[in-house]
Write a protein that holds these residues in place. Structure first.
Motif, PDB file in Angstrom:
ATOM      1  N   LEU A 258       0.846  -1.199   0.000  1.00  0.00           N
ATOM      2  CA  LEU A 258       0.000   0.000   0.000  1.00  0.00           C
ATOM      3  C   LEU A 258       0.875   1.242   0.000  1.00  0.00           C
ATOM      4  CD1 LEU A 258      -2.903   1.239   0.319  1.00  0.00           C
ATOM      5  CD2 LEU A 258      -2.500   1.148   2.794  1.00  0.00           C
ATOM      6  N   SER A 259       0.489   2.246  -0.777  1.00  0.00           N
ATOM      7  CA  SER A 259       1.235   3.505  -0.746  1.00  0.00           C
ATOM      8  C   SER A 259       1.198   4.084   0.662  1.00  0.00           C
ATOM      9  CB  SER A 259       0.652   4.502  -1.749  1.00  0.00           C
ATOM     10  OG  SER A 259      -0.693   4.822  -1.435  1.00  0.00           O
ATOM     11  N   ARG A 260       2.347   4.586   1.103  1.00  0.00           N
ATOM     12  CA  ARG A 260       2.426   5.092   2.475  1.00  0.00           C
ATOM     13  C   ARG A 260       1.513   6.291   2.700  1.00  0.00           C
ATOM     14  NH1 ARG A 260       6.502   2.959   5.489  1.00  0.00           N
ATOM     15  NH2 ARG A 260       8.090   1.744   4.375  1.00  0.00           N
ATOM     16  N   LYS A 261       1.316   7.073   1.656  1.00  0.00           N
ATOM     17  CA  LYS A 261       0.507   8.290   1.782  1.00  0.00           C
ATOM     18  C   LYS A 261      -0.486   8.354   0.629  1.00  0.00           C
ATOM     19  CE  LYS A 261       4.270  10.856   3.989  1.00  0.00           C
ATOM     20  NZ  LYS A 261       5.154  12.046   3.916  1.00  0.00           N
ATOM     21  N   PRO A 262      -1.557   9.125   0.791  1.00  0.00           N
ATOM     22  CA  PRO A 262      -2.476   9.347  -0.330  1.00  0.00           C
ATOM     23  C   PRO A 262      -1.792  10.183  -1.413  1.00  0.00           C
ATOM     24  CG  PRO A 262      -3.469   9.980   1.780  1.00  0.00           C
ATOM     25  CD  PRO A 262      -2.010   9.785   2.029  1.00  0.00           C
ATOM     26  N   HIS A 263      -2.276  10.043  -2.648  1.00  0.00           N
ATOM     27  CA  HIS A 263      -1.750  10.799  -3.782  1.00  0.00           C
ATOM     28  C   HIS A 263      -2.834  11.695  -4.355  1.00  0.00           C
ATOM     29  CE1 HIS A 263       2.203   8.759  -4.689  1.00  0.00           C
ATOM     30  NE2 HIS A 263       1.701   7.984  -3.741  1.00  0.00           N
ATOM     31  N   ILE A 264      -2.466  12.936  -4.655  1.00  0.00           N
ATOM     32  CA  ILE A 264      -3.359  13.807  -5.396  1.00  0.00           C
ATOM     33  C   ILE A 264      -3.189  13.521  -6.880  1.00  0.00           C
ATOM     34  CG2 ILE A 264      -3.385  15.617  -3.645  1.00  0.00           C
ATOM     35  CD1 ILE A 264      -1.323  17.131  -5.317  1.00  0.00           C
ATOM     36  N   GLY A 265      -4.194  13.899  -7.667  1.00  0.00           N
ATOM     37  CA  GLY A 265      -4.148  13.605  -9.081  1.00  0.00           C
ATOM     38  C   GLY A 265      -3.450  14.680  -9.891  1.00  0.00           C
ATOM     39  N   THR A 266      -3.418  14.464 -11.202  1.00  0.00           N
ATOM     40  CA  THR A 266      -2.813  15.422 -12.126  1.00  0.00           C
ATOM     41  C   THR A 266      -3.907  16.114 -12.928  1.00  0.00           C
ATOM     42  OG1 THR A 266      -2.592  13.752 -13.870  1.00  0.00           O
ATOM     43  CG2 THR A 266      -0.755  13.994 -12.342  1.00  0.00           C
ATOM     44  N   GLY A 267      -3.605  17.334 -13.397  1.00  0.00           N
ATOM     45  CA  GLY A 267      -4.542  18.064 -14.245  1.00  0.00           C
ATOM     46  C   GLY A 267      -5.729  18.590 -13.472  1.00  0.00           C
ATOM     47  N   THR A 268      -6.663  19.146 -14.201  1.00  0.00           N
ATOM     48  CA  THR A 268      -7.831  19.778 -13.569  1.00  0.00           C
ATOM     49  C   THR A 268      -8.802  18.757 -12.995  1.00  0.00           C
ATOM     50  OG1 THR A 268      -8.948  19.819 -15.718  1.00  0.00           O
ATOM     51  CG2 THR A 268      -7.681  21.783 -15.093  1.00  0.00           C
ATOM     52  N   THR A 269      -8.744  17.509 -13.460  1.00  0.00           N
ATOM     53  CA  THR A 269      -9.670  16.488 -12.949  1.00  0.00           C
ATOM     54  C   THR A 269      -8.997  15.509 -11.997  1.00  0.00           C
ATOM     55  OG1 THR A 269      -9.265  15.140 -14.940  1.00  0.00           O
ATOM     56  CG2 THR A 269     -11.179  16.616 -14.959  1.00  0.00           C
ATOM     57  N   ASN A 270      -7.750  15.846 -11.573  1.00  0.00           N
ATOM     58  CA  ASN A 270      -7.046  15.036 -10.567  1.00  0.00           C
ATOM     59  C   ASN A 270      -6.975  13.559 -10.968  1.00  0.00           C
ATOM     60  OD1 ASN A 270      -6.279  16.766  -8.140  1.00  0.00           O
ATOM     61  ND2 ASN A 270      -8.412  17.367  -8.478  1.00  0.00           N
ATOM     62  N   ASP A 271      -6.372  13.298 -12.121  1.00  0.00           N
ATOM     63  CA  ASP A 271      -6.266  11.938 -12.645  1.00  0.00           C
ATOM     64  C   ASP A 271      -5.151  11.169 -11.934  1.00  0.00           C
ATOM     65  OD1 ASP A 271      -8.226  12.768 -14.348  1.00  0.00           O
ATOM     66  OD2 ASP A 271      -6.918  12.943 -16.105  1.00  0.00           O
ATOM     67  N   LEU A 272      -5.366   9.866 -11.775  1.00  0.00           N
ATOM     68  CA  LEU A 272      -4.396   8.961 -11.154  1.00  0.00           C
ATOM     69  C   LEU A 272      -4.253   7.711 -12.018  1.00  0.00           C
ATOM     70  CD1 LEU A 272      -5.635   9.016  -7.434  1.00  0.00           C
ATOM     71  CD2 LEU A 272      -3.515  10.035  -8.272  1.00  0.00           C
TER      72      LEU A 272
ATOM     73  N   SER B  25       3.947  -9.017 -18.894  1.00  0.00           N
ATOM     74  CA  SER B  25       2.584  -8.502 -18.905  1.00  0.00           C
ATOM     75  C   SER B  25       2.466  -7.334 -17.934  1.00  0.00           C
ATOM     76  CB  SER B  25       1.591  -9.604 -18.529  1.00  0.00           C
ATOM     77  OG  SER B  25       1.765 -10.742 -19.338  1.00  0.00           O
ATOM     78  N   ALA B  26       1.324  -6.657 -17.966  1.00  0.00           N
ATOM     79  CA  ALA B  26       1.112  -5.526 -17.071  1.00  0.00           C
ATOM     80  C   ALA B  26      -0.373  -5.283 -16.879  1.00  0.00           C
ATOM     81  CB  ALA B  26       1.781  -4.269 -17.619  1.00  0.00           C
ATOM     82  N   LEU B  27      -0.718  -4.715 -15.730  1.00  0.00           N
ATOM     83  CA  LEU B  27      -2.076  -4.289 -15.404  1.00  0.00           C
ATOM     84  C   LEU B  27      -2.060  -2.802 -15.092  1.00  0.00           C
ATOM     85  CD1 LEU B  27      -3.061  -7.217 -13.013  1.00  0.00           C
ATOM     86  CD2 LEU B  27      -3.869  -6.912 -15.363  1.00  0.00           C
ATOM     87  N   ARG B  28      -3.136  -2.117 -15.430  1.00  0.00           N
ATOM     88  CA  ARG B  28      -3.200  -0.658 -15.262  1.00  0.00           C
ATOM     89  C   ARG B  28      -4.593  -0.254 -14.792  1.00  0.00           C
ATOM     90  NH1 ARG B  28      -3.277   2.842 -20.674  1.00  0.00           N
ATOM     91  NH2 ARG B  28      -3.720   4.938 -19.899  1.00  0.00           N
ATOM     92  N   LEU B  29      -4.663   0.426 -13.662  1.00  0.00           N
ATOM     93  CA  LEU B  29      -5.909   0.950 -13.102  1.00  0.00           C
ATOM     94  C   LEU B  29      -5.840   2.468 -13.140  1.00  0.00           C
ATOM     95  CD1 LEU B  29      -8.597   0.054 -11.765  1.00  0.00           C
ATOM     96  CD2 LEU B  29      -7.431   0.260  -9.550  1.00  0.00           C
ATOM     97  N   LYS B  30      -6.899   3.107 -13.626  1.00  0.00           N
ATOM     98  CA  LYS B  30      -6.825   4.534 -13.936  1.00  0.00           C
ATOM     99  C   LYS B  30      -8.082   5.252 -13.438  1.00  0.00           C
ATOM    100  CE  LYS B  30      -6.396   7.576 -18.023  1.00  0.00           C
ATOM    101  NZ  LYS B  30      -6.245   7.579 -19.508  1.00  0.00           N
ATOM    102  N   ARG B  31      -7.878   6.456 -12.871  1.00  0.00           N
ATOM    103  CA  ARG B  31      -8.976   7.385 -12.609  1.00  0.00           C
ATOM    104  C   ARG B  31      -8.770   8.606 -13.482  1.00  0.00           C
ATOM    105  NH1 ARG B  31      -9.689  10.514  -6.958  1.00  0.00           N
ATOM    106  NH2 ARG B  31      -8.007  11.748  -7.874  1.00  0.00           N
ATOM    107  N   SER B  32      -9.728   8.896 -14.333  1.00  0.00           N
ATOM    108  CA  SER B  32      -9.623  10.040 -15.243  1.00  0.00           C
ATOM    109  C   SER B  32     -10.990  10.691 -15.376  1.00  0.00           C
ATOM    110  CB  SER B  32      -9.119   9.589 -16.613  1.00  0.00           C
ATOM    111  OG  SER B  32      -9.043  10.686 -17.512  1.00  0.00           O
ATOM    112  N   GLY B  33     -11.053  11.988 -15.110  1.00  0.00           N
ATOM    113  CA  GLY B  33     -12.322  12.692 -15.189  1.00  0.00           C
ATOM    114  C   GLY B  33     -13.363  12.167 -14.228  1.00  0.00           C
ATOM    115  N   GLY B  34     -12.920  11.610 -13.099  1.00  0.00           N
ATOM    116  CA  GLY B  34     -13.844  11.054 -12.112  1.00  0.00           C
ATOM    117  C   GLY B  34     -14.340   9.665 -12.441  1.00  0.00           C
TER     118      GLY B  34
END
Length: 651
Positions: free
Chosen positions: A276-290, A385-394
């Motif tokens: 688990l990430s030690r701290k929370p992360h804020i997103g990028t751009g105006t919609t706080n994407d992660l 191989s790889a897996l990718r989980l994304k938050r974009s525009g909510g």
């Protein structure tokens, strides 16, 4: 031929016997190792394990004319042992060969004849668990030694006839067994098992890739994968050789090894592992994407069945790693603790990858807060191989790659998050879902794309104070029971929920520990009457409803749970349950909602598992005012000391 006789097994006067030489040659082209798998020959070759006898039924799966039923009623000694089976030809079992089962299963309530829908994720002792298929290998004539191997599980439950499938690779022990029995069982009592189209196929295993492709991109390379901006994978953080340890915390050091750029999961002891990430992360751009990516560098394949799985997730800022680290039976608790998750699943012995994504959604309900998407791909997710989980525009979206992230394929939909998570800082991480395996060895490389870390206390709101505050029950102070009140109010009406979180539990001696009980009692019941009960039977007879737990000092990571209530006819009834964690800091909950009693347990207070099933109270207790309280019973332990946060909801 040689025969080993157990002493006097054939009688005291036994001298000799003649064995007919086998005339049938081994048919290596045989397409099905099961005899009479479609029951055209009636019940021939099949065995029923139970007292009632199997029944040949008209109608089967996919329009077939016949099927076979295993009756399973409580009155005739029913239970999870009831099932159907067949002894197999041991000559077809050789070390290294793959044995793949497919069968169709129909489950019905033995009392009503209605379809019974089991829970694919329920543990084997749950009231709604699904049947499974197992091999029983028997070795040694003098002292029989049985070895059970899981072969197949149900893959669906929504249809009248549902698919069961699975694969297993035979080892040397299995290949030398003198008896092999295929056994399909595990349905709860009063649930009949009906089977059809049983097929067991033998094949050679496929060979996994022997090395990692050379094109693996560097985690900290300035040349990002083509699907990404040319900025560093982790914005605002200078890459160093110990970046992974500085960004992530781990649930244990025995099965998780942190490198400078890599994280390896490795155990032979069935440990549950979370990063688990030690701290929370804020997103990028105006919609706080992660974005969170995990590259799969290498993985070992165990002997059979589904393999341990990687699960990526986003979690609320205040989530702890303990809330996310559950065993397989507790995956529901993990799911209730996160905002979104995705996972892959592969079989030992085929070339498919099964993918799933789940996300909280804006139009979710209390019963179904998440939406899910799935996909099956005819490539096995091993190395490269790889897996990718994304938050974009909510919105949440999920992707997979079989070329080290050079190209990505989305599966499922885009899921609109509830408003509170659309732009909020989130933690991210990944864990192992063991699929009940004790062994796994998976090498990974994580990558985060975010606007940087923030401190926990900035994002985490303080937890509200529990309604009744902290309550301590101690044998040294002779506090055995308390009736709870607030602001001089002792009686509560309407729908009520009593929730207790164990904050501290001191263990006494080395056996069963004192049990904690939550109870509802009539307005006329006094604390003195509660204390006058000297055993749990008298206590349960006195109160309207109760739920209690029991744990053992050393034997196992398990909590036994018990619910008692008065039914619609005014008779006291009981139901039991439990789960594979020890209630040292977990939760119990007792509710009266719409005149019915339900009881629940949870290790983290997020996801809840019901103990038994919801039951109606008598009319005179369905809406009447009730007292609420806590009670301790020693269970032969020399003492007890429990401090608990006691919350309460009244509607």
């Amino acid at each position: 031929l040689q025969y080993e006789d157990k002493v006097d097994s054939c009688g005291a006067n036994f001298d000799s016997f003649k064995i007919d030489q086998l005339s049938q040659l081994l048919d290596l082209s045989l397409e099905n190792l099961i005899n009479n798998g479609n029951f055209e020959a009636g019940t021939q070759f099949w065995w029923y394990l139970g007292l009632q006898g199997m029944k040949l039924m008209d109608g089967g799966a996919n329009g077939t004319p016949k099927s076979l039923l295993a009756p399973n009623t409580a009155e005739e000694g029913g239970g999870r042992h009831i099932g159907l089976g067949q002894y197999l030809d041991t000559r077809y079992f050789e070390e290294g060969y793959v044995y793949t089962l497919t069968a169709y299963i129909k489950l019905t309530d033995s009392r009503t004849g209605e379809k019974f829908q089991c829970d694919l994720d329920a543990y084997s002792g749950a009231i709604n668990s699904c049947p499974k298929a197992n091999f029983r290998f028997t070795n040694h004539l003098e002292e029989n030694e049985h070895m059970w191997r899981n072969l197949g599980t149900m893959q669906e439950t929504n249809n009248e006839w549902n698919l069961m499938t699975g694969s297993y690779i035979a080892n040397m022990y299995d290949a030398t067994a003198h008896s092999i029995f295929l056994y399909i069982n595990g349905a709860p009592v009063n649930v009949n098992i009906q089977i059809d189209e049983v097929l067991l196929v033998r094949s050679l295993p496929t060979t996994a890739p022997s090395s990692i492709p050379t094109a693996l991109p560097s985690y900290f390379s300035s040349q990002s994968p083509s699907a990404y901006p040319t900025t560093s994978p982790i914005q605002g953080i200078t890459p160093t050789s110990d970046l992974v340890p500085s960004l992530f915390e781990i649930s244990n050091t025995e099965s998780i090894i942190l490198g400078g750029e890599t994280i390896n999961f490795e155990t032979t002891s069935g440990l549950d592992s979370t990063v688990l990430s030690r701290k929370p992360h804020i997103g990028t751009g105006t919609t706080n994407d992660l974005e969170f990516i995990v590259y799969l560098l290498n993985r070992d394949i165990s002997d059979s069945g589904y393999q341990p799985q990687l699960v990526l997730f986003f979690a609320p800022a205040g989530t702890s790693i303990d809330q996310l680290t559950t065993n397989d039976n507790g995956f529901q608790y993990f799911e209730a603790s996160v905002v979104a998750w995705m996972k892959e699943k592969i079989y030992c012995c085929n070339n498919y990858t099964y993918l799933q994504v789940n996300s909280l959604v804006t139009d979710g309900t209390d019963d179904t807060p998440m939406m899910s998407g799935t996909e099956s791909v005819n490539t096995k997710m091993i190395s490269g191989s790889a897996l990718r989980l994304k938050r974009s525009g909510g919105n949440i979206s999920a992707y997979y790659s079989f070329d080290n992230g050079q190209s990505w394929t989305q599966f499922g939909l885009e899921y609109e998050l509830p408003e509170e998570f659309q732009t909020a800082p989130l933690k991210m991480g990944y864990r192992i879902k063991r699929e009940w395996k004790s062994t796994y060895n998976i090498a990974t490389k994580p990558s985060i794309l975010s606007g940087g870390e923030i401190e926990d206390d900035i994002a985490e709101a303080p937890a509200p104070e529990p309604y009744f505050g902290l309550v301590t029950l101690s044998s040294s102070d002779n506090v055995q029971a308390v009736t709870l009140s607030k602001n001089s109010i002792e009686v509560f009406e309407g729908d009520i929920s009593l929730i207790v979180k164990v904050d501290e539990r001191v263990l006494f001696s080395t056996g069963y520990q004192s049990g904690l009980w939550l109870f509802f009692a009539t307005a006329e019941t006094s604390t003195e009457e509660i204390l006058s009960t000297t055993n749990d039977a008298d206590f349960k007879n006195l109160v309207v409803a109760a739920v209690g737990d029991k744990i053992h000092y050393s034997c196992c990571e398990h909590t036994w749970a018990f619910k008692s209530w008065y039914n619609k006819e005014g008779q006291r009834e009981e139901q039991g349950g439990g789960d594979s964690y020890k209630n040292m800091n977990g939760y119990l909950k007792l509710e009266r909602i719409n005149g019915a009693i339900s009881a629940w347990m949870s290790p983290n207070g997020n996801g809840w598992k019901e103990i038994g099933s919801t039951q109606e109270l008598p009319d005179n207790l369905a809406t009447s005012p009730l007292k609420v309280g806590l009670r301790m019973f020693k269970n032969w332990a020399p003492g007890y000391l429990i401090t608990a946060s006691v919350d309460f909801v009244q509607n």
